[in-house]
Structures are given as C-alpha cells and as structure tokens.
Scaffold this motif. Structure first.
Motif, PDB file in Angstrom:
ATOM      1  N   VAL A   1      46.674  70.112  11.830  1.00 46.33           N
ATOM      2  CA  VAL A   1      45.259  70.340  11.555  1.00 46.33           C
ATOM      3  C   VAL A   1      44.857  69.750  10.210  1.00 46.33           C
ATOM      4  N   LEU A   2      43.632  69.288  10.164  1.00 46.97           N
ATOM      5  CA  LEU A   2      43.133  68.649   8.949  1.00 46.97           C
ATOM      6  C   LEU A   2      42.076  69.482   8.240  1.00 46.97           C
ATOM      7  N   TYR A   3      41.494  70.416   8.960  1.00 43.11           N
ATOM      8  CA  TYR A   3      40.467  71.246   8.333  1.00 43.11           C
ATOM      9  C   TYR A   3      40.695  72.698   8.712  1.00 43.11           C
TER      10      TYR A   3
ATOM     11  N   TYR B   1      50.335  76.860  12.836  1.00 47.17           N
ATOM     12  CA  TYR B   1      50.033  75.510  12.341  1.00 47.17           C
ATOM     13  C   TYR B   1      50.125  75.426  10.829  1.00 47.17           C
ATOM     14  N   PHE B   2      50.671  76.454  10.242  1.00 44.46           N
ATOM     15  CA  PHE B   2      50.721  76.554   8.789  1.00 44.46           C
ATOM     16  C   PHE B   2      52.173  76.478   8.353  1.00 44.46           C
ATOM     17  N   CYS B   3      52.471  75.504   7.519  1.00 40.59           N
ATOM     18  CA  CYS B   3      53.863  75.273   7.134  1.00 40.59           C
ATOM     19  C   CYS B   3      54.244  76.078   5.889  1.00 40.59           C
ATOM     20  N   ASP B   4      55.270  76.869   6.030  1.00 43.41           N
ATOM     21  CA  ASP B   4      55.906  77.518   4.870  1.00 43.41           C
ATOM     22  C   ASP B   4      54.942  78.373   4.021  1.00 43.41           C
TER      23      ASP B   4
ATOM     24  N   TRP C   1      46.736  70.412  -7.909  1.00 40.86           N
ATOM     25  CA  TRP C   1      46.006  69.163  -7.692  1.00 40.86           C
ATOM     26  C   TRP C   1      45.254  69.272  -6.383  1.00 40.86           C
ATOM     27  N   ARG C   2      44.342  68.332  -6.181  1.00 43.52           N
ATOM     28  CA  ARG C   2      43.509  68.372  -4.971  1.00 43.52           C
ATOM     29  C   ARG C   2      44.338  68.310  -3.695  1.00 43.52           C
ATOM     30  N   ARG C   3      43.841  68.978  -2.697  1.00 44.63           N
ATOM     31  CA  ARG C   3      44.352  68.906  -1.328  1.00 44.63           C
ATOM     32  C   ARG C   3      45.826  69.263  -1.159  1.00 44.63           C
ATOM     33  N   MET C   4      46.282  70.177  -2.005  1.00 45.29           N
ATOM     34  CA  MET C   4      47.659  70.655  -1.852  1.00 45.29           C
ATOM     35  C   MET C   4      47.711  71.848  -0.915  1.00 45.29           C
ATOM     36  N   GLY C   5      46.546  72.489  -0.717  1.00 40.96           N
ATOM     37  CA  GLY C   5      46.537  73.608   0.229  1.00 40.96           C
ATOM     38  C   GLY C   5      46.127  74.946  -0.354  1.00 40.96           C
ATOM     39  N   LYS C   6      45.331  74.925  -1.424  1.00 40.76           N
ATOM     40  CA  LYS C   6      44.906  76.194  -2.035  1.00 40.76           C
ATOM     41  C   LYS C   6      44.031  77.007  -1.087  1.00 40.76           C
ATOM     42  N   SER C   7      42.989  76.345  -0.568  1.00 32.46           N
ATOM     43  CA  SER C   7      42.038  77.089   0.265  1.00 32.46           C
ATOM     44  C   SER C   7      42.733  77.614   1.519  1.00 32.46           C
ATOM     45  N   SER C   8      43.588  76.781   2.117  1.00 35.51           N
ATOM     46  CA  SER C   8      44.286  77.220   3.327  1.00 35.51           C
ATOM     47  C   SER C   8      45.210  78.392   3.031  1.00 35.51           C
ATOM     48  N   LEU C   9      45.848  78.351   1.869  1.00 34.85           N
ATOM     49  CA  LEU C   9      46.746  79.455   1.512  1.00 34.85           C
ATOM     50  C   LEU C   9      45.961  80.758   1.380  1.00 34.85           C
TER      51      LEU C   9
ATOM     52  N   ASP D   1      36.703  80.468  -4.723  1.00 32.68           N
ATOM     53  CA  ASP D   1      37.338  79.147  -4.627  1.00 32.68           C
ATOM     54  C   ASP D   1      36.478  78.119  -5.360  1.00 32.68           C
ATOM     55  N   GLU D   2      37.120  77.063  -5.845  1.00 33.69           N
ATOM     56  CA  GLU D   2      36.443  76.021  -6.637  1.00 33.69           C
ATOM     57  C   GLU D   2      35.798  76.645  -7.883  1.00 33.69           C
ATOM     58  N   PHE D   3      36.529  77.570  -8.472  1.00 31.63           N
ATOM     59  CA  PHE D   3      36.008  78.330  -9.611  1.00 31.63           C
ATOM     60  C   PHE D   3      35.755  77.450 -10.839  1.00 31.63           C
TER      61      PHE D   3
ATOM     62  N   GLN E   1      51.807  65.386  -0.963  1.00 30.37           N
ATOM     63  CA  GLN E   1      50.483  66.011  -0.849  1.00 30.37           C
ATOM     64  C   GLN E   1      50.236  66.500   0.579  1.00 30.37           C
ATOM     65  N   THR E   2      49.919  67.766   0.702  1.00 30.94           N
ATOM     66  CA  THR E   2      49.811  68.380   2.027  1.00 30.94           C
ATOM     67  C   THR E   2      48.830  67.638   2.936  1.00 30.94           C
ATOM     68  N   TYR E   3      47.656  67.342   2.414  1.00 31.09           N
ATOM     69  CA  TYR E   3      46.648  66.706   3.263  1.00 31.09           C
ATOM     70  C   TYR E   3      47.132  65.366   3.814  1.00 31.09           C
TER      71      TYR E   3
ATOM     72  N   ILE F   1      50.162  64.304   4.259  1.00 28.22           N
ATOM     73  CA  ILE F   1      51.232  64.515   5.245  1.00 28.22           C
ATOM     74  C   ILE F   1      50.622  64.926   6.584  1.00 28.22           C
ATOM     75  N   GLN F   2      49.681  65.865   6.522  1.00 29.21           N
ATOM     76  CA  GLN F   2      49.025  66.326   7.749  1.00 29.21           C
ATOM     77  C   GLN F   2      48.301  65.172   8.440  1.00 29.21           C
ATOM     78  N   LEU F   3      47.622  64.347   7.621  1.00 28.32           N
ATOM     79  CA  LEU F   3      46.837  63.240   8.173  1.00 28.32           C
ATOM     80  C   LEU F   3      47.738  62.242   8.911  1.00 28.32           C
TER      81      LEU F   3
HETATM   82  N1  LIG Z   1      50.814  75.183   4.565  1.00 28.86           N
HETATM   83  C1  LIG Z   1      50.148  74.255   5.255  1.00 28.86           C
HETATM   84  N2  LIG Z   1      50.609  73.806   6.447  1.00 28.86           N
HETATM   85  C2  LIG Z   1      49.945  72.862   7.127  1.00 28.86           C
HETATM   86  N3  LIG Z   1      48.800  72.295   6.713  1.00 28.86           N
HETATM   87  C3  LIG Z   1      48.285  72.716   5.548  1.00 28.86           C
HETATM   88  C4  LIG Z   1      48.914  73.712   4.753  1.00 28.86           C
HETATM   89  N4  LIG Z   1      48.187  73.901   3.645  1.00 28.86           N
HETATM   90  C5  LIG Z   1      47.137  73.071   3.739  1.00 28.86           C
HETATM   91  N5  LIG Z   1      47.175  72.353   4.872  1.00 28.86           N
HETATM   92  C6  LIG Z   1      46.255  71.290   5.260  1.00 28.86           C
HETATM   93  O1  LIG Z   1      46.168  70.415   4.140  1.00 28.86           O
HETATM   94  C7  LIG Z   1      44.849  70.020   3.879  1.00 28.86           C
HETATM   95  C8  LIG Z   1      44.414  70.431   2.495  1.00 28.86           C
HETATM   96  O2  LIG Z   1      44.401  71.836   2.417  1.00 28.86           O
HETATM   97  P1  LIG Z   1      43.311  72.641   1.609  1.00 28.86           P
HETATM   98  O3  LIG Z   1      41.950  72.187   1.941  1.00 28.86           O
HETATM   99  O4  LIG Z   1      43.658  74.064   1.773  1.00 28.86           O
HETATM  100  O5  LIG Z   1      43.694  72.165   0.143  1.00 28.86           O
HETATM  101  P2  LIG Z   1      42.954  72.469  -1.223  1.00 28.86           P
HETATM  102  O6  LIG Z   1      44.023  72.508  -2.247  1.00 28.86           O
HETATM  103  O7  LIG Z   1      42.076  73.639  -1.086  1.00 28.86           O
HETATM  104  O8  LIG Z   1      42.106  71.132  -1.370  1.00 28.86           O
HETATM  105  P3  LIG Z   1      40.818  70.850  -2.300  1.00 28.86           P
HETATM  106  O9  LIG Z   1      41.372  70.550  -3.638  1.00 28.86           O
HETATM  107  O10 LIG Z   1      40.187  69.645  -1.677  1.00 28.86           O
HETATM  108  O11 LIG Z   1      39.956  72.071  -2.270  1.00 28.86           O
HETATM  109  C9  LIG Z   1      44.030  70.602   5.008  1.00 28.86           C
HETATM  110  O12 LIG Z   1      43.968  69.606   5.994  1.00 28.86           O
HETATM  111  C10 LIG Z   1      44.834  71.782   5.499  1.00 28.86           C
HETATM  112  O13 LIG Z   1      44.603  72.005   6.858  1.00 28.86           O
END
Ligand SMILES: Nc1ncnc2c1ncn2[C@@H]1O[C@H](COP(=O)(O)OP(=O)(O)OP(=O)(O)O)[C@@H](O)[C@H]1O
Ligand SMILES: [Mg+2]
Length: 374
Positions: free
Chosen positions: A9-11, A18-21, A44-52, A160-162, A257-259, A261-263
């Motif tokens: 998943v990308l969003y 679908y969530f790794c580790d 850093w950006r797009r590492m997965g903060k919001s998803s976590l 988020d995005e504080f 970078q999580t994003y 890798i997912q992409l």
């Molecule tokens: N643990 C995970 N397993 C699989 N996919 C993940 C995981 N964490 C994040 N992703 C995917 O990685 C991408 C980036 O995640 P996310 O938007 O949570 O990052 P972010 O750090 O909040 O980014 P931003 O800095 O842009 O706000 C998304 O496509 C999300 O679906």
C-alpha cells in the motif's frame, strides 16, 4: 472502502497485514502512553510516522481503554486553523451519534464559536467550522480540553505535522500548545513531525517552550531483516517469487525509505510475475521518468550553484565533507566557501539533510533522479 488487491500500500493504513514490523516502536509508544508520558515522534520524510500512529491507534481503539484522535496540522497556518482542525476531529469522534449533538458538545462548540445549523430537509445537525467568530485560540483549546477530559476513557491526541506550529503567524504557536498540554495533564499527546531539525529545536532548546516536556522517539528505517520476509510473504501469497538478493537491491536503492520500498514493490507486484533483475531496473527507471516534469523544475527554482551542489551530493549519495577538496574539485564546484553557503541553504530548504557524519539529498527518489543526470 475496499483496498486494491496489491498488498504494497502507498497511502493510509490498511491493517496489520500490510504493515511491516515496527513492533519495538509500538511497544515503546504504548509504554510511554500508559505511563502518562507525552511523545514526540520524528523522522525524515516518508519513513512511516503517520502510518505508525494509525497502526498504534487501531490497536489502542481495540483495547477500549483509550479514545484516540488523529489531527493533521499540515494545512494549518495559524492557531485558529489548528483549533478548527482539532474541533473537526473531535466532532468526528464524538459528534456523530444518532441522537445528534450532546449537550456537552454543544457547550464546547458555542465556547469556540463554531456554528451549528440544521439541514433544512433532513433536520440533521450540521457543523460549520469555517466561520468561527475569531474566537481566542487559547480559550477554544481550553473548552476542547475540558470536553475531552470529561470523556469516560482517557484521550490520546496525535498532532501530526506539528512542525507547522513553529511557523504560525505571531510565532506563539508553541506556547499556546504547551499551555494546553499543561492545563490538561490527563490528556496524552503525540506530537509528530518530519522536520527533524525543527522538531529537535522545539523540544530540546532551553528557550523553547516545549523543552523537556515529552519523550523523543526518532523513527529509523525498517530493517532489511524485517522487510525481506514481509515482501517475500506477500509475493508468495500472490503466486510470485522475489529473491532475497533483489529485495536487498530494492532496499539499497530506496536507502531504506519506507515509501520508496513500498512504491517499488507495488510496481513489481503489479507485473504479476516472478521478479527478475531486469524487472527491477525497468521499474526504477520508470519511477524516475515519472518525476521528470516535477524535478526538472528544481533547476529553475534553485540558484545555479545550489543546483550544482545538490546534483553533486546526489551523485555521491552521501558526502562526509562537502567543503573537502575531493568533493569540491571532483565536481568542479568552485570556491569551498560558496559550496558551504549552498549546502547551508539547501539544508534550510530541507532538500539536503544532515546526518551525524555527513549530508545527503533528503528525497531518495530525487537523489536517484539527479544522479542519472550528466
Ligand atoms: N510499517 C510499514 N509497512 C508498510 N508500509 C508502510 C509502513 N509504514 C509506512 N508505510 C508506507 O510508507 C509510506 C510513507 O508512510 P507515512 O505516510 O506514514 O510516512 P510519514 O513519515 O508520515 O511521511 P511524511 O513525512 O510524508 O508525512 C506510505 O505509503 C505508507 O503506506
Ligand atoms: Mg506523515
């Protein structure tokens, strides 16, 4: 809503499958919260903060001990806009009951100057957040805090995005939120942001109001050791295979970078066949080609020397000493002092980020794209 049948998943957050580790991080976050500590989550950006945060909240919601509220401050530019975003999130959490708005919620809305109207056809109450009558943000937050404190369960708010708060007009955003946090010690806060330097500054500089008021968690890359079985498992359930060595290549290319890798995995999976080295190369080229229109613009936006320095850093991948002879002469960048200024400016713009022992281009896809240029 139905998820697409691609497991990468990308969003958004679509469930643990679908969530790794992130197991260690989840335990750590829960531990802080259950012991009454507020949290700052940065990376850093797009590492997965919001998803976590979404994953954590999904688990906490199930436990029925907490009420969780997620607020994205990205588009807010002032304390009043933040209040509006928070009020909206609170309304979505508690306001949509069959019986209409509760008396306590009405009281809160009237205190913050939000308009409540009724749909003329259905009679359903509607909440208009646009026309807050210039309510004082501090007072509005107080009213929201009182409302939240009165809930049966303990409330956890994720902001988020504080980092946006530091840019609010009037420059007092941090103080307002700090006061809010102190006025309602029963509420738990997760402050999450991607501007690492700024997040650190907000919470660790003595002069800044957030100094030492929360636990800092820096979200690092998911390890290759965790990502490999996750990726292989999903390919296998789709009837395909991908070799460990190729996953390692994906991981290196993406710099962890999580994003990214997912992409890449999303595209590879989309080909619906066993993954070959050629597939991987074709996909990464494709991903970079898609960015042409956007990235070429940076050349117009940036001063010429910054563009050259950015390109040179991308070609190196990682630069320990950007004013060192090897880098400056090797890329014909001119005087070391001007390289220094360019790097500082790029860091301010967050196009380049500073790790402990050197510099890299923040966005890995931009970095790979630049490295392809002549
Ligand atoms: N643990 C995970 N397993 C699989 N996919 C993940 C995981 N964490 C994040 N992703 C995917 O990685 C991408 C980036 O995640 P996310 O938007 O949570 O990052 P972010 O750090 O909040 O980014 P931003 O800095 O842009 O706000 C998304 O496509 C999300 O679906
Ligand atoms: Mg995010």
């Amino acid at each position: 809503m139905k998820k697409s049948d691609n497991p990468f998943v990308l969003y958004g957050y679509w469930g643990k499958k679908y969530f790794c580790d992130r197991d260690v991080e989840l335990v750590e976050l829960k531990d802080h919260l259950s012991n009454g500590r507020n949290i700052v989550l940065y990376a850093w950006r797009r590492m997965g903060k919001s998803s976590l945060i979404k994953c954590l909240f999904a688990e906490l919601d199930k436990s029925k001990i907490y009420d969780t509220i997620y607020i994205d401050l990205l588009s807010t530019q002032s304390p009043s806009e933040a209040v509006r975003a928070i009020a909206l999130a609170v309304y979505h959490k508690y306001g949509k009951t069959g019986k209409g708005l509760s008396a306590t919620m009405r009281k809160m809305f009237s205190a913050i100057g939000v308009t409540l109207s009724f749909d003329p056809l259905s009679g359903v109450p509607e909440v208009t957040f646009g026309v807050t009558q210039g309510g004082v943000p501090e007072r509005s937050l107080y009213a929201i805090g009182q409302f939240l404190e009165d809930q049966k369960r303990s409330v956890i708010l994720a902001l988020d995005e504080f980092q946006q708060v530091a840019d609010y007009e009037g420059k007092n955003g941090e103080a307002i939120f700090r006061n809010w946090m102190q006025e309602f010690p029963a509420l738990r806060f997760i402050f999450s942001g991607s501007h690492r330097g700024m997040m650190e500054a907000m919470f660790t500089e003595k002069s800044r109001p957030f100094y030492k008021s929360a636990q800092l968690i820096s979200l690092e890359a998911i390890s290759l050791e965790s990502y490999t079985p996750f990726i292989q498992k999903h390919f296998k359930s789709g009837g395909m295979s991908i070799a460990k060595e190729l996953i390692s290549e994906v991981y290196q290319w993406a710099r962890g970078q999580t994003y990214a890798i997912q992409l890449i995995c999303n595209y590879l999976y989309g080909r619906r066949r066993d993954v070959s080295e050629d597939d991987l190369h074709a996909i990464t080229h494709n991903i970079l080609d898609q960015e042409n229109a956007v990235f070429i613009n940076y050349q117009n936006i940036l001063p010429a020397n910054e563009w050259e320095v950015l390109k040179a850093i991308a070609k190196e991948g990682f630069v320990h000493s950007p004013t060192g002879q090897k880098f400056v002469l090797g890329h014909q960048l001119g005087a070391a002092s001007s390289v220094q200024r360019a790097v500082q400016s790029l860091v301010r713009k967050e196009m380049v980020v500073r790790e402990v022992d050197g510099y890299m281009v923040h966005d890995i896809i931009l970095s790979r794209w630049l490295a392809r240029l002549l």
